[in-house]
Enzyme design. Structure first.
Site, PDB file in Angstrom:
ATOM      1  CE1 TYR A 126       9.263  -6.527  25.655  1.00 10.89           C
ATOM      2  CE2 TYR A 126       8.867  -4.293  24.930  1.00 10.89           C
ATOM      3  CZ  TYR A 126       8.812  -5.648  24.706  1.00 10.89           C
ATOM      4  OH  TYR A 126       8.299  -6.115  23.529  1.00 10.89           O
ATOM      5  NE  ARG A 170      16.186  -9.716  15.400  1.00 10.35           N
ATOM      6  CZ  ARG A 170      15.236  -9.394  16.292  1.00 10.35           C
ATOM      7  NH1 ARG A 170      15.531  -9.014  17.525  1.00 10.35           N
ATOM      8  NH2 ARG A 170      13.972  -9.476  15.976  1.00 10.35           N
ATOM      9  CE  LYS A 217       9.899  -9.411  23.328  1.00  8.29           C
ATOM     10  NZ  LYS A 217       9.172  -8.541  22.414  1.00  8.29           N
ATOM     11  CD  GLU A 255      10.490 -11.966  21.274  1.00 11.59           C
ATOM     12  OE1 GLU A 255       9.329 -12.331  21.464  1.00 11.59           O
ATOM     13  OE2 GLU A 255      10.791 -10.980  20.555  1.00 11.59           O
ATOM     14  CG  ASP A 256      14.775 -10.987  20.060  1.00 12.41           C
ATOM     15  OD1 ASP A 256      13.753 -10.708  19.406  1.00 12.41           O
ATOM     16  OD2 ASP A 256      15.291 -10.189  20.860  1.00 12.41           O
ATOM     17  CG  ASP A 261       6.843 -11.017  19.920  1.00 12.55           C
ATOM     18  OD1 ASP A 261       5.740 -10.543  19.605  1.00 12.55           O
ATOM     19  OD2 ASP A 261       7.681 -10.421  20.624  1.00 12.55           O
ATOM     20  CG  ASP A 262      11.354 -11.106  17.039  1.00  6.03           C
ATOM     21  OD1 ASP A 262      11.437 -10.014  17.595  1.00  6.03           O
ATOM     22  OD2 ASP A 262      11.715 -12.178  17.570  1.00  6.03           O
ATOM     23  CG  ASN A 279      13.097  -2.155  19.798  1.00  8.11           C
ATOM     24  OD1 ASN A 279      12.735  -1.001  19.914  1.00  8.11           O
ATOM     25  ND2 ASN A 279      12.262  -3.149  19.532  1.00  8.11           N
TER      26      ASN A 279
HETATM   27  N1  LIG Z   1       9.354  -2.516  17.329  1.00 13.56           N
HETATM   28  C1  LIG Z   1       9.147  -3.800  17.364  1.00 13.56           C
HETATM   29  O1  LIG Z   1       8.144  -4.284  17.900  1.00 13.56           O
HETATM   30  C2  LIG Z   1      10.144  -4.729  16.738  1.00 13.56           C
HETATM   31  C3  LIG Z   1       9.793  -6.051  16.521  1.00 13.56           C
HETATM   32  C4  LIG Z   1      10.706  -6.914  15.917  1.00 13.56           C
HETATM   33  C5  LIG Z   1      11.954  -6.447  15.557  1.00 13.56           C
HETATM   34  N2  LIG Z   1      12.263  -5.153  15.818  1.00 13.56           N
HETATM   35  C6  LIG Z   1      13.584  -4.621  15.479  1.00 13.56           C
HETATM   36  O2  LIG Z   1      13.793  -4.720  14.095  1.00 13.56           O
HETATM   37  C7  LIG Z   1      15.162  -4.899  13.834  1.00 13.56           C
HETATM   38  C8  LIG Z   1      15.330  -6.007  12.820  1.00 13.56           C
HETATM   39  O3  LIG Z   1      14.834  -7.208  13.308  1.00 13.56           O
HETATM   40  P1  LIG Z   1      14.769  -8.494  12.362  1.00 13.56           P
HETATM   41  O4  LIG Z   1      14.377  -9.642  13.191  1.00 13.56           O
HETATM   42  O5  LIG Z   1      13.976  -8.227  11.162  1.00 13.56           O
HETATM   43  O6  LIG Z   1      16.316  -8.619  11.977  1.00 13.56           O
HETATM   44  P2  LIG Z   1      16.959  -9.354  10.733  1.00 13.56           P
HETATM   45  O7  LIG Z   1      18.386  -9.511  11.033  1.00 13.56           O
HETATM   46  O8  LIG Z   1      16.159 -10.545  10.399  1.00 13.56           O
HETATM   47  O9  LIG Z   1      16.801  -8.300   9.537  1.00 13.56           O
HETATM   48  C9  LIG Z   1      17.494  -7.101   9.415  1.00 13.56           C
HETATM   49  C10 LIG Z   1      17.322  -6.601   7.996  1.00 13.56           C
HETATM   50  O10 LIG Z   1      17.814  -5.276   7.905  1.00 13.56           O
HETATM   51  C11 LIG Z   1      18.576  -5.165   6.719  1.00 13.56           C
HETATM   52  N3  LIG Z   1      19.556  -4.082   6.822  1.00 13.56           N
HETATM   53  C12 LIG Z   1      20.730  -4.086   7.481  1.00 13.56           C
HETATM   54  N4  LIG Z   1      21.359  -2.903   7.284  1.00 13.56           N
HETATM   55  C13 LIG Z   1      20.567  -2.162   6.506  1.00 13.56           C
HETATM   56  C14 LIG Z   1      20.670  -0.874   5.952  1.00 13.56           C
HETATM   57  N5  LIG Z   1      21.726  -0.110   6.187  1.00 13.56           N
HETATM   58  N6  LIG Z   1      19.661  -0.425   5.174  1.00 13.56           N
HETATM   59  C15 LIG Z   1      18.595  -1.188   4.941  1.00 13.56           C
HETATM   60  N7  LIG Z   1      18.427  -2.419   5.440  1.00 13.56           N
HETATM   61  C16 LIG Z   1      19.411  -2.900   6.220  1.00 13.56           C
HETATM   62  C17 LIG Z   1      19.229  -6.517   6.555  1.00 13.56           C
HETATM   63  O11 LIG Z   1      19.655  -6.713   5.236  1.00 13.56           O
HETATM   64  C18 LIG Z   1      18.069  -7.410   6.942  1.00 13.56           C
HETATM   65  O12 LIG Z   1      17.235  -7.616   5.837  1.00 13.56           O
HETATM   66  C19 LIG Z   1      15.834  -5.149  15.170  1.00 13.56           C
HETATM   67  O13 LIG Z   1      16.476  -3.971  15.591  1.00 13.56           O
HETATM   68  C20 LIG Z   1      14.700  -5.428  16.110  1.00 13.56           C
HETATM   69  O14 LIG Z   1      14.945  -4.947  17.407  1.00 13.56           O
HETATM   70  C21 LIG Z   1      11.389  -4.285  16.392  1.00 13.56           C
HETATM   71  O1  LIG Z   2      11.764  -6.749  22.222  1.00 12.71           O
HETATM   72  C1  LIG Z   2      11.248  -5.751  21.717  1.00 12.71           C
HETATM   73  O2  LIG Z   2      11.207  -4.666  22.317  1.00 12.71           O
HETATM   74  C2  LIG Z   2      10.587  -5.810  20.380  1.00 12.71           C
HETATM   75  C3  LIG Z   2      11.040  -6.884  19.469  1.00 12.71           C
HETATM   76  O3  LIG Z   2      10.634  -8.148  19.878  1.00 12.71           O
HETATM   77  C4  LIG Z   2      12.466  -6.834  19.122  1.00 12.71           C
HETATM   78  O4  LIG Z   2      13.043  -7.890  18.914  1.00 12.71           O
HETATM   79  O5  LIG Z   2      13.014  -5.736  19.001  1.00 12.71           O
HETATM   80 MG   LIG Z   3      11.999  -9.647  19.584  1.00 13.76          MG
END
Ligand SMILES: NC(=O)c1ccc[n+]([C@@H]2O[C@H](COP(=O)([O-])OP(=O)(O)OC[C@H]3O[C@@H](n4cnc5c(N)ncnc54)[C@H](O)[C@@H]3O)[C@@H](O)[C@H]2O)c1
Ligand SMILES: O=C(O)C[C@H](O)C(=O)O
Ligand SMILES: [Mg+2]
Length: 675
Positions: free
Chosen positions: A202, A255, A273, A344-345, A367-368, A517
């Site tokens: 993961y 993504r 996952k 997912e993603d 999930d996201d 991540n």
């Molecule tokens: N920890 C978790 O469980 C978890 C879950 C889902 C997503 N994530 C992480 O969150 C991140 C984003 O995922 P997402 O699906 O929302 O992506 P996304 O592409 O939909 O959104 C990214 C957002 O970040 C903004 N952004 C880009 N550069 C920036 C900056 N310098 N300052 C401020 N904002 C900025 C973009 O404008 C956009 O709104 C990924 O890295 C993903 O791995 C983590």
């Molecule tokens: O995959 C993960 O670790 C969390 C989340 O779904 C992500 O997209 O970052």
């Molecule tokens: Mg994800």
């Protein structure tokens, strides 16, 4: 002590009788939960190790004999670390009965679902035409387990000092080889060593695997549908060998974590996952299906790579794209109408749209957007408790969310709903949203409709000395937020200045969540957070970091704020309730359940989430909460032999019991050949 245990192991049709025995015993022993659990443990042990036994008595003449049997049962059949992980079963039944296969000889050895390698007992080798195809000595499951762990440890030792990416990929490879060879052993080592192995299968290693997938690819796993398969998907879906599928994780690779468009190489994400589904939720690995929908990629490097294993064409857009997704969803639903589908993603522009398009028609979630929201909300509620405030004070928290994509907006949606529940719909949450162009206000042009409800009124912003597009540092300095939460995908965006500005937070215990991540994309590291923002913070990150040594025996605790704490329970609860859709209510209780899992003492130590070691227990609790919500909302249609009425009559405890007894656990089942 004189205790006689009556054992009856009848064919699988009498499973309900065996369940009855155990349930009955539970009633008799309701005053002594421990004894009940011990008896249940022995039951499962006997039924798995002596599957041919029909009826018998076990007579225990001394407490010592009883204790020894319980210990042996627990260790051998369940490999328990804690009594909570007690109820384990396969295929919706209490007892993993014999497994019917339609293969013989070397075909079995090449099928990781059934292969036991040198673990095949002699009788089975005879029955299945395996004699002579394996070395003569039978190696026990425990020995196989130890041998694998030994190879793993020596790999760790031999790669010491090498670059992290080399070591991580070597670890992934050795696990992946086992996965491809012998799933029972693979899932057992995964479950027992989840804390060490989750970072490999993961995040963060899975990100590296996706980046290199074309080169790492050796054997197929899951299903690949592509833009070229248009019109064929309904028949293709029948190429999948398993009759039943419970859980699907689907991506289009657009993504992948914070790594962007990785096209077909994103396949490692659904695989990872679903590994978590098996490990955490006990979904039977023969009933999981990772799917890659390859509609092309806009990643120029991949398009130019001659060894890229996906379609070398730009991504489908608009109607063309959605018609391909529609076709796949129809095919999936036609063959397995009860399967839960996790999106997912998916890139932002399709994530919300596909969620809205399918969530009322089939049992699916994103999930996201939704899993992440629940985990973040649980963490946010934890930070309120960490400040010594009642939960209702959540409505007054100042929260800065950095990243206005699927995840950031998902979190805000759920947080707004929570505020409305706690303080009424007239309450005005103090949440601030930024994207790559800074603070989002009502003056922003071209704003996505999903972000509109969270754009701050310009008047309110100006009264704080801010403006449309204010940068993160300005926002933190002026707002003095209680919480800074990053879902931007941009590594290091919480830089030294931003973190130092958090020292002036209005909270006595500010919270910093660097949720992006994999590790390099985290908004800051744990060390930097404690160093710059102060030792008094609570910290969470999407990918794991080591706890931080703060000196003088003090430790800065690192929480893994990752949706892995919720999606397995959401999926399992939805499956076992037989709900035909996943409602906001079901998601909300999942989050609340996670939030309440942690005790006040743990919160005081900076813990917002439980240890991943107890992931099966957490998932059982979350799954049970989801079922209860589905029942309450009259969405539950039942699962297998358990109908909606039975679900409705189960107590809270019985639902947890029902969930745990439906969790698959890796043990070798006797294989029986059928033509
Ligand atoms: N920890 C978790 O469980 C978890 C879950 C889902 C997503 N994530 C992480 O969150 C991140 C984003 O995922 P997402 O699906 O929302 O992506 P996304 O592409 O939909 O959104 C990214 C957002 O970040 C903004 N952004 C880009 N550069 C920036 C900056 N310098 N300052 C401020 N904002 C900025 C973009 O404008 C956009 O709104 C990924 O890295 C993903 O791995 C983590
Ligand atoms: O995959 C993960 O670790 C969390 C989340 O779904 C992500 O997209 O970052
Ligand atoms: Mg994800």
């Amino acid at each position: 002590m004189d205790l006689v245990l009556v054992v009856s192991s009848l064919p699988s049709s009498s499973i309900s009788q065996n369940s009855f025995n155990v349930f009955n015993c539970k009633k008799l022993l309701s005053h002594d939960r421990n004894l009940y659990i011990q008896i249940r443990c022995i039951y499962i042990y006997i039924h798995t190790t002596l599957p041919t036994l029909c009826r018998g008595f076990l007579y225990f003449s001394s407490p010592e004999m009883w204790r020894r049997t319980v210990a042996r049962s627990a260790a051998a059949a369940l490999n328990l670390r804690q009594s909570r992980r007690m109820s384990i079963a396969s295929s919706g039944s209490l007892i993993p009965g014999p497994c019917i296969i339609h293969k013989r000889g070397s075909d079995i050895l090449h099928d990781p679902w059934f292969n036991k390698d040198t673990g095949f007992p002699m009788t089975e080798r005879d029955r299945l035409g395996l004699r002579g195809l394996l070395p003569p000595r039978v190696i026990s499951f425990d020995q196989q387990y130890d041998r694998f762990m030994e190879s793993f440890r020596s790999l760790e030792h031999n790669t010491e000092g090498q670059p992290l990416s080399v070591v991580s990929l070597a670890k992934w490879r050795i696990l992946n080889r086992l996965h491809d060879r012998n799933e029972t052993l693979y899932y057992r080592v995964l479950i027992d060593n989840i804390k060490d192995f989750a970072p490999i299968i993961y995040t963060p290693t899975v990100g590296l695997v996706c980046q290199n997938y074309s080169g790492l690819y050796r054997r197929p796993r899951g299903m690949y549908f592509s833009a070229k398969d248009k019109g064929e998907m309904m028949s293709m879906i029948y190429n999948w060998p398993a009759k039943q599928v419970d859980m699907v994780v689907l991506t289009d690779g657009s993504r992948i974590l914070g790594l962007g468009d990785l096209g077909v190489q994103g396949m490692a994400i659904p695989i990872g996952k679903l590994d978590m589904y098996v490990a955490a939720a006990g979904i039977n690995p023969q009933r999981i299906l990772p799917i890659m929908l390859d509609v092309g990629t806009n990643n120029q490097k991949l398009l130019e790579n001659p060894l890229y294993i996906g379609l070398r064409q730009p991504r489908l857009e608009g109607e063309e794209y959605i018609s391909v997704v529609d076709e796949l969803m129809e095919a999936l639903h036609a063959r397995w109408p009860k399967a839960i589908v996790q999106f997912e993603d998916f890139q932002f522009k399709w994530a919300f749209e596909t969620l809205e398009r399918y969530r009322k028609k089939i049992c699916m979630f994103n999930d996201d957007i939704q899993g992440t929201a629940g985990v973040a909300l649980a963490g946010l509620l934890g930070t309120v408790r960490a400040q010594g405030l009642p939960l209702s004070d959540f409505a007054k928290q100042k929260i800065v969310v950095v990243g206005a994509g699927s995840a950031g907006l998902g979190v805000l949606n759920m947080a707004f709903q929570a505020v409305a529940r706690m303080a009424g719909t007239a309450a005005k949450p103090q949440f601030f949203l930024l994207d790559k162009n800074g603070l989002i206000t009502t003056e922003r042009t071209g704003i996505d409709s999903a972000a509109v409800p969270f754009a701050k009124a310009i008047g309110e912003v100006e009264s704080l000395g801010l403006h449309e597009g204010s940068d993160l540092l300005e926002v933190v300095e002026k707002v003095k937020p209680h919480v800074l939460l990053g879902l931007s995908g941009v590594g290091g965006v919480f830089n030294e200045h931003v973190l130092k500005a958090m020292r002036n937070s209005d909270s006595p215990k500010p919270a910093i969540f660097a949720m992006s991540n994999p590790t390099l994309n985290a908004e800051c590291t744990a060390v930097d957070a404690f160093k710059h923002a102060g030792e008094n913070i609570v910290f969470g990150s999407g990918s794991p970091f080591e706890n931080v040594d703060l000196g003088n025996g003090k430790v800065g605790h690192v929480n893994q704020a990752n949706n892995m704490y919720l999606f397995p329970g959401i999926g399992l609860g939805s499956l076992l309730s037989g709900a035909h859709l996943i409602s906001d209510g079901m998601l909300q209780v999942a989050s609340e359940c996670l939030a309440s899992y942690i005790t006040d003492e743990e919160i005081q130590m900076g813990r917002l989430y439980p240890s991943i070691d107890s992931i099966r227990h957490i998932t059982a609790e979350v799954g049970a909460a989801v079922i209860r919500a589905a029942v309450a909302e009259e969405l539950a249609e039942g699962h297998g032999e358990v109908g909606p009425r039975e679900l409705a009559h189960m107590s809270k405890e019985e639902i947890v019991e029902y969930v745990t007894s439906n969790m698959w656990y890796p043990i070798y089942s006797p294989l029986v050949h059928e033509k």
